[in-house]
Scaffold this active site. Structure first.
Site, PDB file in Angstrom:
ATOM      1  N   ARG A 158     -12.614 -14.594  -2.047  1.00  0.00           N
ATOM      2  CA  ARG A 158     -11.836 -15.245  -0.977  1.00  0.00           C
ATOM      3  C   ARG A 158     -12.724 -15.891   0.073  1.00  0.00           C
ATOM      4  O   ARG A 158     -12.248 -16.758   0.809  1.00  0.00           O
ATOM      5  CB  ARG A 158     -10.905 -14.228  -0.305  1.00  0.00           C
ATOM      6  N   GLN A 193      -9.237   1.996  -0.520  1.00  0.00           N
ATOM      7  CA  GLN A 193      -9.000   2.322  -1.935  1.00  0.00           C
ATOM      8  C   GLN A 193      -9.986   3.378  -2.407  1.00  0.00           C
ATOM      9  O   GLN A 193      -9.606   4.303  -3.144  1.00  0.00           O
ATOM     10  CB  GLN A 193      -9.110   1.060  -2.794  1.00  0.00           C
ATOM     11  N   GLY A 228      -5.706  -4.098  -7.965  1.00  0.00           N
ATOM     12  CA  GLY A 228      -6.856  -3.245  -7.654  1.00  0.00           C
ATOM     13  C   GLY A 228      -6.431  -1.909  -7.079  1.00  0.00           C
ATOM     14  O   GLY A 228      -7.045  -0.873  -7.366  1.00  0.00           O
ATOM     15  N   SER A 246       0.832  -1.212   0.000  1.00  0.00           N
ATOM     16  CA  SER A 246       0.000   0.000   0.000  1.00  0.00           C
ATOM     17  C   SER A 246       0.863   1.256   0.000  1.00  0.00           C
ATOM     18  O   SER A 246       0.601   2.215  -0.741  1.00  0.00           O
ATOM     19  CB  SER A 246      -0.890   0.025   1.244  1.00  0.00           C
ATOM     20  N   ASP A 273      -6.876  -8.272   4.387  1.00  0.00           N
ATOM     21  CA  ASP A 273      -6.109  -9.167   3.509  1.00  0.00           C
ATOM     22  C   ASP A 273      -5.616 -10.427   4.229  1.00  0.00           C
ATOM     23  O   ASP A 273      -4.920 -11.243   3.624  1.00  0.00           O
ATOM     24  CB  ASP A 273      -4.909  -8.422   2.920  1.00  0.00           C
ATOM     25  N   ARG A 298      -2.617 -14.499  -2.384  1.00  0.00           N
ATOM     26  CA  ARG A 298      -2.784 -14.825  -0.958  1.00  0.00           C
ATOM     27  C   ARG A 298      -3.382 -16.215  -0.757  1.00  0.00           C
ATOM     28  O   ARG A 298      -3.136 -16.838   0.269  1.00  0.00           O
ATOM     29  CB  ARG A 298      -3.583 -13.732  -0.251  1.00  0.00           C
ATOM     30  N   LYS A 310     -12.258  -9.458  -3.654  1.00  0.00           N
ATOM     31  CA  LYS A 310     -10.798  -9.294  -3.695  1.00  0.00           C
ATOM     32  C   LYS A 310     -10.252  -9.928  -4.983  1.00  0.00           C
ATOM     33  O   LYS A 310     -10.987 -10.162  -5.926  1.00  0.00           O
ATOM     34  CB  LYS A 310     -10.189  -9.897  -2.434  1.00  0.00           C
ATOM     35  N   SER A 354     -13.591   0.962   2.607  1.00  0.00           N
ATOM     36  CA  SER A 354     -12.531   0.716   1.632  1.00  0.00           C
ATOM     37  C   SER A 354     -11.540   1.866   1.592  1.00  0.00           C
ATOM     38  O   SER A 354     -11.883   2.994   1.254  1.00  0.00           O
ATOM     39  CB  SER A 354     -13.133   0.526   0.231  1.00  0.00           C
ATOM     40  N   ARG A 378     -13.414  -7.346 -11.156  1.00  0.00           N
ATOM     41  CA  ARG A 378     -13.614  -6.633  -9.879  1.00  0.00           C
ATOM     42  C   ARG A 378     -14.420  -5.340 -10.064  1.00  0.00           C
ATOM     43  O   ARG A 378     -14.332  -4.674 -11.099  1.00  0.00           O
ATOM     44  CB  ARG A 378     -12.255  -6.367  -9.220  1.00  0.00           C
TER      45      ARG A 378
HETATM   46  C1  S3P Z   1      -5.550  -1.401   0.007  1.00  0.00           C
HETATM   47  C2  S3P Z   1      -6.795  -1.484   0.583  1.00  0.00           C
HETATM   48  C3  S3P Z   1      -7.538  -2.749   0.740  1.00  0.00           C
HETATM   49  C4  S3P Z   1      -6.638  -3.975   0.610  1.00  0.00           C
HETATM   50  C5  S3P Z   1      -5.681  -3.866  -0.545  1.00  0.00           C
HETATM   51  C6  S3P Z   1      -4.811  -2.618  -0.420  1.00  0.00           C
HETATM   52  C7  S3P Z   1      -4.916  -0.087  -0.153  1.00  0.00           C
HETATM   53  O1  S3P Z   1      -8.528  -2.808  -0.264  1.00  0.00           O
HETATM   54  O2  S3P Z   1      -7.421  -5.134   0.468  1.00  0.00           O
HETATM   55  O3  S3P Z   1      -4.826  -5.011  -0.597  1.00  0.00           O
HETATM   56  O4  S3P Z   1      -3.695  -0.028  -0.415  1.00  0.00           O
HETATM   57  O5  S3P Z   1      -5.618   0.918  -0.007  1.00  0.00           O
HETATM   58  P1  S3P Z   1      -9.987  -2.145  -0.060  1.00  0.00           P
HETATM   59  O6  S3P Z   1      -9.822  -0.712   0.126  1.00  0.00           O
HETATM   60  O7  S3P Z   1     -10.728  -2.453  -1.336  1.00  0.00           O
HETATM   61  O8  S3P Z   1     -10.573  -2.861   1.130  1.00  0.00           O
END
Ligand code: S3P
Length: 453
Positions: free
Chosen positions: A362, A180, A105, A33, A331, A406, A358, A178, A133
């Protein structure tokens, strides 16, 4: 005929076998991240950004390539240090070709945020997993800011995005927990005049917020009466190139940590692991289960807490993992499931709906994989209960990894502790987040057969 190097399951086939004690000190690669964000913020800052410990996994290489395609100079020195000459806020150039973001993602959703407020058009795609996704969770708020999207049905990739040159500041309440989505809106807010606000009902990882401040942005976080947080970003800041030291990724460390807890007689040291409170749900849960995990030498780097972990083999008991902890270990449920299968009693994991979207579904992979390895698993809505066998599960299963790094690592760990070997059909996706995983585990004493290193 099946041999370890040529199998009907494919060239990436790996077999995890019951292993002797795991011992040693391991350098887990950099946080995924934080690595993505360092490349993106470096690419839009003025001046040079220097990144130490960047994760050199496939996903992060995709972000680096995308930032290059949009005009940032991104280079890796022979010393392993990455240097970026950024373009400044609002100055991305239009990529000449499709941005292929592979399996990532995080690259996709965060870059869409960045592109949304630069007046350029980009075409974005990815591998079969990424193309399945959901992207509407980011294209919806980014459309409100002024960006235009044409997506495949269901808001899937491939998509085209045209950023706006007249962005509107929005206040956006996250409909899903989220990081993200939060980060996509904040990244769009960087080149938006006025204040962009994201309201977060439950806390998710805050690497974007910490790094935005590190690069010089003004950001206020306020606790609201209903328990949510409002994150307010002042638009069009002057971001300045910085030094970023990337801690070891707690989500990658999770696999050798659980292996060290489960394989009798093990003791493994993990220096410099990221211990951001919004990422440590697995460690908290393992400690509640009875795992012997000590944290020493706590320190902090640009707001990111880190420390050294000393992990020793322990007998585990089942616990209840509340839904409120899910964002801090989103994760880590697959590898927690492996630990739960070896614990005494029931482990209940609540609120797992996000696991369905994911790199693969999962939730299904967890239930099917653990069941195939002899565990007793039940599902009730978004809650999963694993009844452990107080020792080594049967194992002896063949697991489909479905382009999910994973799943691959979790079931190799299962093989290290189970009575019979566990085979995964394809270990190649491991490179997306943890290059060198097999060699690192073998170095600790893990028995993994197969051609990949
Ligand atoms: C991440 C947020 C998570 C995580 C991903 C990395 C990030 O996803 O599962 O591996 O770097 O912001 P989500 O925001 O979709 O939960």
């Amino acid at each position: 005929m099946s041999t370890p190097t040529a199998s009907p399951l494919g060239p990436g086939r790996l077999v995890g076998r019951r292993s002797g004690p795991l011992t040693g000190t391991v350098a887990v690669p950099g946080d995924k991240s934080i690595s993505h964000r360092a490349l993106m913020f470096g690419g839009i800052a003025v001046g040079e950004t220097v990144i130490h410990g960047l994760l050199e996994g496939e996903d992060v290489h995709r972000t680096a390539a995308a930032m290059r395609a949009m005009g940032a100079e991104v280079a890796r020195g022979a010393d392993g240090v990455w240097r970026i000459a950024g373009r400044g806020v609002g100055a991305l150039v239009e990529p000449a070709d499709v941005l292929d973001l592979g399996n990532s993602g995080t690259s996709t959703r965060l870059l869409l945020g960045l592109i949304a407020t630069n007046p350029i058009t980009a075409f974005v795609t990815g591998d079969a997993s990424l193309r399945r996704r959901p992207m509407a969770r980011v294209t919806d708020p980014l459309t409100r800011i002024g960006a235009h999207f044409v997506t495949r049905s269901g808001g899937r990739l491939p998509l085209a995005v045209t950023g706006t040159d007249a962005p509107l500041p929005i206040e956006y309440r996250l409909p899903v927990a989220s990081a993200q989505v939060k980060s996509a809106v904040l990244l769009a807010g960087i080149n938006t005049p006025g204040t962009t606000t994201v309201i977060e009902p439950v806390p998710t990882r805050d690497h974007s917020e910490l790094m935005l401040r590190h690069f010089g942005a003004e950001l206020h976080v306020e606790a609201l009466p209903d328990g949510a947080s409002a994150i307010a970003l002042t638009g069009q800041p002057e971001l300045t190139g910085r030094v970023v030291n990337v801690p070891a990724d707690p989500s990658s460390a999770a696999f050798p940590i659980v292996a060290a807890v489960l394989v009798p007689g093990s003791r493994v040291v993990f220096p410099g692991v990221g211990l951001n409170p919004r990422r440590v749900g697995l460690i908290e849960t393992l400690v509640e289960m009875g795992a012997d995990i000590r944290i020493e030498n706590r320190r902090s780097e640009a707001g990111e807490p880190t420390g050294d972990l000393i992990v020793s083999a322990s007998e585990l008991r089942g616990v209840e993992v509340p839904a409120s902890r899910a964002p801090a270990m989103i994760d880590e449920y697959l590898i927690l499931g492996v630990a739960a299968a070896c614990a005494r009693g029931k482990t209940v994991m609540r609120g797992l709906s996000e696991l369905r979207v994911k790199e693969s579904d999962r939730l299904t992979a967890l239930v099917q994989g653990l069941t195939a390895c002899g565990a007793t698993v039940s599902v009730d809505g978004d809650d999963v209960t694993v009844t452990g066998c107080a020792g080594a599960p049967a194992g002896g299963a063949a697991i489909a990894t479905n382009l999910d790094h994973r799943i691959a690592m979790s079931f190799l760990v299962m093989g290290m502790v189970a009575r019979e070997p566990v085979t995964i059909d394809d270990g190649q996706p491991i490179d997306t987040s943890f290059p060198g995983f097999i060699a690192l585990m073998r170095g600790l004493g893990a028995a993994i057969d197969g051609p990949l290193a």
